[in-house]
Design a protein around this motif. Structure first.
Motif, PDB file in Angstrom:
ATOM      1  N   TYR A  22      52.076  28.607  48.755  1.00  0.00           N
ATOM      2  CA  TYR A  22      51.704  28.855  47.375  1.00  0.00           C
ATOM      3  C   TYR A  22      50.186  28.830  47.299  1.00  0.00           C
ATOM      4  CZ  TYR A  22      56.571  27.612  46.713  1.00  0.00           C
ATOM      5  OH  TYR A  22      57.933  27.576  46.800  1.00  0.00           O
ATOM      6  N   VAL A  23      49.586  29.966  46.927  1.00  0.00           N
ATOM      7  CA  VAL A  23      48.132  30.077  46.895  1.00  0.00           C
ATOM      8  C   VAL A  23      47.679  30.696  45.579  1.00  0.00           C
ATOM      9  CG1 VAL A  23      47.955  30.264  49.410  1.00  0.00           C
ATOM     10  CG2 VAL A  23      48.113  32.345  48.028  1.00  0.00           C
ATOM     11  N   GLY A  24      46.414  30.510  45.262  1.00  0.00           N
ATOM     12  CA  GLY A  24      45.821  31.095  44.071  1.00  0.00           C
ATOM     13  C   GLY A  24      44.369  31.431  44.330  1.00  0.00           C
ATOM     14  N   SER A  25      43.737  32.073  43.349  1.00  0.00           N
ATOM     15  CA  SER A  25      42.342  32.466  43.532  1.00  0.00           C
ATOM     16  C   SER A  25      41.611  32.546  42.194  1.00  0.00           C
ATOM     17  CB  SER A  25      42.267  33.820  44.244  1.00  0.00           C
ATOM     18  OG  SER A  25      42.849  34.839  43.458  1.00  0.00           O
ATOM     19  N   VAL A  26      40.300  32.561  42.287  1.00  0.00           N
ATOM     20  CA  VAL A  26      39.413  32.704  41.144  1.00  0.00           C
ATOM     21  C   VAL A  26      38.128  33.334  41.674  1.00  0.00           C
ATOM     22  CG1 VAL A  26      38.417  30.390  41.416  1.00  0.00           C
ATOM     23  CG2 VAL A  26      38.371  31.503  39.170  1.00  0.00           C
ATOM     24  N   ALA A  27      37.446  34.108  40.832  1.00  0.00           N
ATOM     25  CA  ALA A  27      36.154  34.674  41.239  1.00  0.00           C
ATOM     26  C   ALA A  27      35.089  34.206  40.252  1.00  0.00           C
ATOM     27  CB  ALA A  27      36.219  36.199  41.252  1.00  0.00           C
ATOM     28  N   TYR A  28      33.876  34.058  40.768  1.00  0.00           N
ATOM     29  CA  TYR A  28      32.727  33.707  39.938  1.00  0.00           C
ATOM     30  C   TYR A  28      31.687  34.802  40.120  1.00  0.00           C
ATOM     31  CZ  TYR A  28      35.072  29.262  39.855  1.00  0.00           C
ATOM     32  OH  TYR A  28      36.021  28.275  39.693  1.00  0.00           O
ATOM     33  N   VAL A  29      31.420  35.556  39.050  1.00  0.00           N
ATOM     34  CA  VAL A  29      30.425  36.627  39.066  1.00  0.00           C
ATOM     35  C   VAL A  29      29.138  36.041  38.497  1.00  0.00           C
ATOM     36  CG1 VAL A  29      29.862  38.960  38.301  1.00  0.00           C
ATOM     37  CG2 VAL A  29      32.251  38.339  38.749  1.00  0.00           C
ATOM     38  N   ILE A  30      28.051  36.147  39.267  1.00  0.00           N
ATOM     39  CA  ILE A  30      26.802  35.477  38.919  1.00  0.00           C
ATOM     40  C   ILE A  30      25.706  36.504  38.675  1.00  0.00           C
ATOM     41  CG2 ILE A  30      25.066  33.810  39.692  1.00  0.00           C
ATOM     42  CD1 ILE A  30      27.741  33.161  41.684  1.00  0.00           C
ATOM     43  N   ASP A  31      25.049  36.404  37.537  1.00  0.00           N
ATOM     44  CA  ASP A  31      23.903  37.257  37.202  1.00  0.00           C
ATOM     45  C   ASP A  31      22.734  36.809  38.092  1.00  0.00           C
ATOM     46  OD1 ASP A  31      21.351  37.934  35.885  1.00  0.00           O
ATOM     47  OD2 ASP A  31      22.616  38.656  34.242  1.00  0.00           O
ATOM     48  N   ASN A  32      22.170  37.721  38.877  1.00  0.00           N
ATOM     49  CA  ASN A  32      21.113  37.356  39.815  1.00  0.00           C
ATOM     50  C   ASN A  32      19.782  37.037  39.139  1.00  0.00           C
ATOM     51  OD1 ASN A  32      22.581  37.409  42.201  1.00  0.00           O
ATOM     52  ND2 ASN A  32      22.308  39.613  42.437  1.00  0.00           N
ATOM     53  N   VAL A  33      19.599  37.423  37.875  1.00  0.00           N
ATOM     54  CA  VAL A  33      18.357  37.115  37.170  1.00  0.00           C
ATOM     55  C   VAL A  33      18.459  35.759  36.478  1.00  0.00           C
ATOM     56  CG1 VAL A  33      16.790  37.824  35.316  1.00  0.00           C
ATOM     57  CG2 VAL A  33      17.752  39.542  36.859  1.00  0.00           C
ATOM     58  N   THR A  34      19.486  35.579  35.661  1.00  0.00           N
ATOM     59  CA  THR A  34      19.607  34.338  34.878  1.00  0.00           C
ATOM     60  C   THR A  34      20.386  33.245  35.604  1.00  0.00           C
ATOM     61  OG1 THR A  34      21.682  35.013  33.834  1.00  0.00           O
ATOM     62  CG2 THR A  34      19.615  35.695  32.742  1.00  0.00           C
ATOM     63  N   GLN A  35      21.122  33.622  36.653  1.00  0.00           N
ATOM     64  CA  GLN A  35      22.001  32.716  37.398  1.00  0.00           C
ATOM     65  C   GLN A  35      23.205  32.267  36.570  1.00  0.00           C
ATOM     66  OE1 GLN A  35      21.406  32.435  40.735  1.00  0.00           O
ATOM     67  NE2 GLN A  35      19.765  33.827  40.193  1.00  0.00           N
ATOM     68  N   ASP A  36      23.452  32.929  35.450  1.00  0.00           N
ATOM     69  CA  ASP A  36      24.613  32.622  34.613  1.00  0.00           C
ATOM     70  C   ASP A  36      25.874  33.163  35.275  1.00  0.00           C
ATOM     71  OD1 ASP A  36      23.153  31.370  32.603  1.00  0.00           O
ATOM     72  OD2 ASP A  36      22.833  33.254  31.517  1.00  0.00           O
ATOM     73  N   PRO A  37      26.903  32.331  35.419  1.00  0.00           N
ATOM     74  CA  PRO A  37      28.167  32.798  36.012  1.00  0.00           C
ATOM     75  C   PRO A  37      29.215  33.063  34.942  1.00  0.00           C
ATOM     76  CG  PRO A  37      28.145  30.426  36.015  1.00  0.00           C
ATOM     77  CD  PRO A  37      26.850  30.876  35.351  1.00  0.00           C
ATOM     78  N   PHE A  38      30.202  33.865  35.293  1.00  0.00           N
ATOM     79  CA  PHE A  38      31.424  33.904  34.499  1.00  0.00           C
ATOM     80  C   PHE A  38      32.598  33.924  35.454  1.00  0.00           C
ATOM     81  CE2 PHE A  38      30.555  38.492  34.761  1.00  0.00           C
ATOM     82  CZ  PHE A  38      31.792  39.043  35.032  1.00  0.00           C
ATOM     83  N   ALA A  39      33.666  33.277  35.048  1.00  0.00           N
ATOM     84  CA  ALA A  39      34.844  33.127  35.900  1.00  0.00           C
ATOM     85  C   ALA A  39      35.836  34.249  35.615  1.00  0.00           C
ATOM     86  CB  ALA A  39      35.508  31.783  35.656  1.00  0.00           C
ATOM     87  N   VAL A  40      36.492  34.701  36.681  1.00  0.00           N
ATOM     88  CA  VAL A  40      37.532  35.725  36.595  1.00  0.00           C
ATOM     89  C   VAL A  40      38.830  35.098  37.090  1.00  0.00           C
ATOM     90  CG1 VAL A  40      38.307  37.976  37.410  1.00  0.00           C
ATOM     91  CG2 VAL A  40      35.854  37.561  37.037  1.00  0.00           C
ATOM     92  N   SER A  41      39.824  35.044  36.218  1.00  0.00           N
ATOM     93  CA  SER A  41      41.123  34.477  36.592  1.00  0.00           C
ATOM     94  C   SER A  41      41.977  35.500  37.336  1.00  0.00           C
ATOM     95  CB  SER A  41      41.885  34.033  35.341  1.00  0.00           C
ATOM     96  OG  SER A  41      41.203  33.014  34.696  1.00  0.00           O
ATOM     97  N   GLN A  42      42.755  34.998  38.250  1.00  0.00           N
ATOM     98  CA  GLN A  42      43.681  35.843  39.000  1.00  0.00           C
ATOM     99  C   GLN A  42      44.846  36.268  38.107  1.00  0.00           C
ATOM    100  OE1 GLN A  42      45.480  34.420  42.876  1.00  0.00           O
ATOM    101  NE2 GLN A  42      47.176  34.128  41.452  1.00  0.00           N
ATOM    102  N   ARG A  43      45.268  37.503  38.259  1.00  0.00           N
ATOM    103  CA  ARG A  43      46.520  37.954  37.661  1.00  0.00           C
ATOM    104  C   ARG A  43      47.375  38.526  38.785  1.00  0.00           C
ATOM    105  NH1 ARG A  43      46.735  43.433  37.515  1.00  0.00           N
ATOM    106  NH2 ARG A  43      44.763  44.552  37.478  1.00  0.00           N
ATOM    107  N   LYS A  44      48.666  38.478  38.627  1.00  0.00           N
ATOM    108  CA  LYS A  44      49.552  39.016  39.651  1.00  0.00           C
ATOM    109  C   LYS A  44      49.653  40.522  39.516  1.00  0.00           C
ATOM    110  CE  LYS A  44      52.474  35.081  40.623  1.00  0.00           C
ATOM    111  NZ  LYS A  44      53.845  34.583  40.704  1.00  0.00           N
TER     112      LYS A  44
END
Length: 132
Positions: A108-130
């Motif tokens: 049983y596995v899962g995942s998440v992604a973090y997309v990071i703005d290279n200027v501000t270093q602000d991240p946003f999370a992306v949830s996995q969908r099946k």
């Protein structure tokens, strides 16, 4: 720091093997909206809630669904989280997704992604969908 957030009913989904969000053997998850370019970078986190090693395969896709770069197979130890930069799969992905395939029986596995703005270093999370 690990944080757990409870739902309105107080149950909370702590991603046990009973969680419908987890990928079972042969199931594919999708992380949409990932990017790898001069403006943004993405880190991909995968986790294993099983009590044995699990193999997962990561693959980057462009917005048209075509494979970009190379596939990456990871062996996740039991009850562990592992993070890889999207740059391990492709050096350039202006907009696209990553698929995660669970290749191990009984895992049983899962995942998440973090997309990071290279200027501000602000991240946003992306949830996995099946993937349907």
């Amino acid at each position: 720091t690990w944080r757990s957030h409870l739902g309105i009913d107080g149950s909370g989904d702590v991603r046990t093997s009973a969680s419908p969000a987890l990928l079972r053997t042969g199931e594919v998850g999708v992380l949409s909206g990932v990017r790898e370019n001069t403006a943004f970078r993405t880190n991909i986190g995968v986790y294993n809630v099983s009590d044995k090693d699990c193999v997962v395969e990561l693959e980057a896709k462009d917005d048209a669904g075509h494979t970009v770069g190379s596939k990456l197979a990871l062996t996740l130890p039991p009850t562990r989280y592992h993070q890889e930069p999207l740059s391990r799969l492709t050096s350039s992905l202006p907009s696209g997704s990553v698929t995660i395939t669970n290749g191990t029986s009984g895992c049983y596995v899962g995942s998440v992604a973090y997309v990071i703005d290279n200027v501000t270093q602000d991240p946003f999370a992306v949830s996995q969908r099946k993937k349907p």
